[in-house]
Design a protein around this motif. Structure first.
Motif, PDB file in Angstrom:
ATOM      1  N   MET A  32       2.153 -15.888   1.213  1.00 44.63           N
ATOM      2  CA  MET A  32       0.846 -15.287   1.476  1.00 44.63           C
ATOM      3  C   MET A  32       0.497 -15.384   2.957  1.00 44.63           C
ATOM      4  O   MET A  32       0.026 -14.407   3.567  1.00 44.63           O
ATOM      5  N   MET A  36       0.148 -11.952   5.310  1.00 40.15           N
ATOM      6  CA  MET A  36      -1.129 -11.660   5.957  1.00 40.15           C
ATOM      7  C   MET A  36      -0.988 -11.644   7.476  1.00 40.15           C
ATOM      8  O   MET A  36      -1.601 -10.814   8.158  1.00 40.15           O
ATOM      9  N   ASP A  59      -4.048 -21.079   5.457  1.00 38.13           N
ATOM     10  CA  ASP A  59      -2.912 -21.079   4.533  1.00 38.13           C
ATOM     11  C   ASP A  59      -1.697 -21.772   5.142  1.00 38.13           C
ATOM     12  O   ASP A  59      -0.881 -22.360   4.422  1.00 38.13           O
ATOM     13  N   GLU A  95       3.267  -7.526  -0.654  1.00 35.83           N
ATOM     14  CA  GLU A  95       3.624  -7.487   0.769  1.00 35.83           C
ATOM     15  C   GLU A  95       4.049  -6.104   1.239  1.00 35.83           C
ATOM     16  O   GLU A  95       3.873  -5.757   2.414  1.00 35.83           O
ATOM     17  N   ARG A 106      -3.989  -3.995   0.218  1.00 39.88           N
ATOM     18  CA  ARG A 106      -3.717  -5.343   0.710  1.00 39.88           C
ATOM     19  C   ARG A 106      -4.811  -6.310   0.267  1.00 39.88           C
ATOM     20  O   ARG A 106      -4.521  -7.426  -0.197  1.00 39.88           O
ATOM     21  N   ILE A 110      -4.543  -9.613  -2.433  1.00 42.44           N
ATOM     22  CA  ILE A 110      -4.855 -10.984  -2.050  1.00 42.44           C
ATOM     23  C   ILE A 110      -6.099 -11.507  -2.759  1.00 42.44           C
ATOM     24  O   ILE A 110      -6.082 -12.609  -3.334  1.00 42.44           O
ATOM     25  N   TYR A 111      -7.199 -10.740  -2.727  1.00 38.58           N
ATOM     26  CA  TYR A 111      -8.494 -11.288  -3.136  1.00 38.58           C
ATOM     27  C   TYR A 111      -8.888 -11.016  -4.584  1.00 38.58           C
ATOM     28  O   TYR A 111      -9.768 -11.694  -5.108  1.00 38.58           O
ATOM     29  N   LYS A 115      -4.985 -14.799  -4.804  1.00 43.59           N
ATOM     30  CA  LYS A 115      -5.788 -16.001  -4.562  1.00 43.59           C
ATOM     31  C   LYS A 115      -6.566 -16.444  -5.811  1.00 43.59           C
ATOM     32  O   LYS A 115      -6.600 -17.651  -6.108  1.00 43.59           O
TER      33      LYS A 115
END
Length: 206
Positions: A32, A36, A59, A95, A106, A110-111, A115
Motif C-alpha cells: 500500500m 500510493m 504506512d 495498484e 485509486r 484504498i479507502y 484500509k
C-alpha cells in the motif's frame, strides 16, 4: 463467535501464528505504501497528492514497526509475505490504476476496500490477543487501527468531493464491487481460515 481464554501465558496465538500474521500485515502495508507513493506523480488533484504523501509516511512507519517485531518472535526482521497468490492479484488490481484519470478508482481501492479491510482484521486480532503475553504486538496494532481509521476518514472526504455526478458514483460502486470480489476470493489479508494455523485455546460459544 468463539470466546478466547486470554488468561493462558501462551496466549491465543502461538508464536508461529503471530509471525505469519505480522508478515501478512507487513506485506499489505508495504504494498500500500509503495503503490500510493507511485501514484503521487500520476494524480492531478493537489489535495489528493498531499494527503497521499502524508499517508505514505505513516504506512512506512507501520511497515517498519511490524518488521521490527518479527525478530522478537524469533523470525527474520522486515519480512513481508502475502497469504496467497489471490491476495497478490487483489493488490495488483488496486495498484494497476495508473492512468491520469484514475483518481476515483485509486481512492476507492484504498479507502473503501483495502484500509477498511485492514482495520477490521487488526481490530479482530486485538480482541483475541493476550495482554500479558503480547503487549508489543498489541501496541503496534492499536496504533495501526487508530491511524488507518484517520486515513480512511480523510481519504473518504477527498473521494466524496470527486463523486459529483451519477456516472462517477456508479463508476466508484462498480470498481468497489470488483475489488471486493477479488478480496473475497483471496480470503483477505491472512488468507482462508482453513489454511492458517489453528488458535490454541477456545472456551465456550455464544
Amino acid at each position: 463467535m468463539a470466546l478466547y481464554d486470554r488468561r493462558t501465558l501462551e496466549g491465543v496465538y502461538s508464536v508461529r501464528q503471530s509471525v505469519i500474521y505480522i508478515q501478512n500485515y507487513r506485506y499489505a502495508e508495504e504494498r500500500m505504501m509503495r503503490m500510493m507513493a507511485g501514484w503521487i506523480a500520476l494524480t492531478p488533484e493537489l489535495a489528493v497528492k498531499l494527503e497521499m504523501a502524508k499517508q505514505v509516511y505513516d504506512d512506512a512507519l507501520h511497515t517498519d514497526a511490524l518488521g521490527k517485531r518479527l525478530p522478537e518472535l524469533r523470525a527474520q526482521p522486515q519480512i513481508s509475505k502475502p497469504p496467497n497468490e489471490a491476495f497478490v492479484t487483489f493488490m495488483n488490481a488496486i495498484e494497476d490504476k495508473e492512468e491520469w484519470e484514475d483518481t476515483i478508482e485509486r481512492l476507492v481501492g484504498i479507502y473503501r476496500v483495502l484500509k477498511p479491510h485492514l482495520i477490521s482484521h487488526y481490530s479482530s486480532h486485538l480482541t483475541a490477543m493476550n495482554p500479558v503475553y503480547e503487549p508489543p504486538t498489541l501496541r503496534i496494532l492499536q496504533r495501526l487501527v487508530e491511524e488507518e481509521k484517520a486515513h480512511v476518514e480523510r481519504g473518504s472526504v477527498l473521494l466524496d468531493e470527486l463523486l459529483n455526478s451519477k456516472e462517477k458514483h456508479l463508476r466508484a460502486a462498480n470498481w468497489q464491487s470488483h475489488l471486493e470480489g477479488l478480496l473475497g476470493a483471496s480470503g483477505g489479508v491472512t488468507g482462508f481460515e482453513e489454511d492458517a494455523p489453528a488458535p490454541r485455546r477456545k472456551v465456550g460459544r455464544s
